[in-house]
Write a protein that holds these residues in place. Structure first.
Motif, PDB file in Angstrom:
ATOM      1  N   UNK A  46       0.813  -1.219   0.000  1.00  0.00           N
ATOM      2  CA  UNK A  46       0.000   0.000   0.000  1.00  0.00           C
ATOM      3  C   UNK A  46       0.842   1.263   0.000  1.00  0.00           C
ATOM      4  N   UNK A  47       1.951   1.239   0.717  1.00  0.00           N
ATOM      5  CA  UNK A  47       2.845   2.390   0.777  1.00  0.00           C
ATOM      6  C   UNK A  47       4.285   1.890   0.659  1.00  0.00           C
ATOM      7  N   UNK A  48       5.217   2.791   0.359  1.00  0.00           N
ATOM      8  CA  UNK A  48       6.631   2.421   0.288  1.00  0.00           C
ATOM      9  C   UNK A  48       7.451   3.506   0.953  1.00  0.00           C
ATOM     10  N   UNK A  49       8.505   3.078   1.639  1.00  0.00           N
ATOM     11  CA  UNK A  49       9.387   3.996   2.363  1.00  0.00           C
ATOM     12  C   UNK A  49      10.728   4.041   1.635  1.00  0.00           C
ATOM     13  N   UNK A  50      11.196   5.254   1.350  1.00  0.00           N
ATOM     14  CA  UNK A  50      12.439   5.427   0.589  1.00  0.00           C
ATOM     15  C   UNK A  50      13.367   6.432   1.262  1.00  0.00           C
ATOM     16  N   UNK A  51      14.671   6.274   1.039  1.00  0.00           N
ATOM     17  CA  UNK A  51      15.589   7.390   1.205  1.00  0.00           C
ATOM     18  C   UNK A  51      15.265   8.332   0.052  1.00  0.00           C
TER      19      UNK A  51
END
Length: 303
Positions: free
Chosen positions: A73-78
């Motif tokens: 559903x969501x993605x976490x990135x630098x």
């Protein structure tokens, strides 16, 4: 009806730290979450410099596909790894409070600085700036997650390697033998974490809006607008830093030649209410000051 938010992340220790930070923040707000680690192409192919792979967003593309296919559903990135133009259907949902923006040199003693030395980095930006300051040095390519890069430094005869301070600090890997490179202009959005969601997903976007840090968002958007206008992507030595102090935006941006011999820099101070298009204005100043020609040379050299 409340749903479980599936959080996509790369599977490196740093990426998992970032995803766990988002997960904890969401759960403290009462949301249910589930972490889904995936391996990106950029983590798998480690024997080539990034620019040779020719893929924009090499660390984010796998997660983009997983999101558009409905697996997360969501993605976490630098945020510095994220292309300045997101795929259709995916939007920025939160920029978390920014951490340390600086680059640091992890070294084996500093006697080499004024002589000949070998420094490792996989970043064209860091390489160009290092050679600009230390033209007699050699810079070798260094790829992999922060743990892998630190191990490679220990296993080789290099004098040092350049890292983002924030990455090492987040996973408690910052050693004693380092110096701050306060003269090195960081990558656009360095030290910032970005969470993306599907444009149509109002539930997740509303949840993530609680995590957004407005001053960080303003600064990284200026830097990324500067990068986008220069057409940098992952293929040109471009540094940018915007900071807010007492309602004034202080911006520094620069474009370097690949060998570090040429540097075109811009510095601006504007009131926060006059921030619109600041990144674009600064980039145009660079382009009009020899940047057009320099970008053509860079693209021709990289191929």
């Amino acid at each position: 009806m409340a749903k479980t938010i599936r959080i996509g992340t790369r599977d490196s220790e740093l990426a998992l730290w970032q995803a766990n930070t988002v997960q904890k923040s969401l759960e403290e707000l009462g949301y249910k979450t589930h972490l889904i680690p995936v391996k990106s192409t950029g983590d798998i192919i480690l024997d080539k410099p990034l620019y040779e792979l020719g893929i924009t967003g090499i660390f984010t593309k796998t997660l983009d596909i997983a999101m558009l296919q409905g697996d997360i559903d969501i993605a976490v990135h630098s945020m510095k790894d994220v292309p300045t133009i997101l795929p259709k259907g995916i939007v920025e949902a939160a920029v978390l409070k920014r951490a340390n923006v600086q680059d640091i040199l992890v070294h084996k003693g500093l006697g080499f600085l004024e002589n000949e030395g070998t420094i490792a980095t996989g970043s064209l930006r860091r390489k160009a700036q290092w050679l600009h300051k230390y033209p007699t040095h050699t810079v070798v390519d260094l790829r992999g997650n922060v743990n892998t890069r630190m191990q490679k430094l220990n296993n080789n005869s290099w004098n040092g390697a350049i890292f983002a301070a924030a990455g090492l600090e987040r996973i408690d890997l910052k050693p004693d033998n380092y110096i701050d490179l306060d003269w090195m202009i960081p990558a656009p959005a360095q030290g910032a974490m970005l969470v993306v969601a599907k444009e149509e997903d109002e539930y997740c976007r509303k949840a993530l809006s609680n995590l957004n840090d407005s001053p960080s968002e303003i600064c990284v958007h200026i830097e990324r607008e500067f990068l986008r206008e220069l057409e940098g992507g992952c293929t040109a030595p471009i540094g940018a830093l915007a900071q807010i102090k007492e309602n004034i935006i202080y911006f520094t941006g620069a474009l370097f030649s690949l060998d570090g011999s040429d540097k075109i820099e811009v510095n601006k101070e504007v009131k926060i209410e006059d921030v619109d298009h600041l990144g674009k204005i600064c980039a145009q100043e660079i382009l009009n000051n020899g940047g057009h020609e320099l970008m053509k040379e860079i693209k021709a050299e990289i191929g």
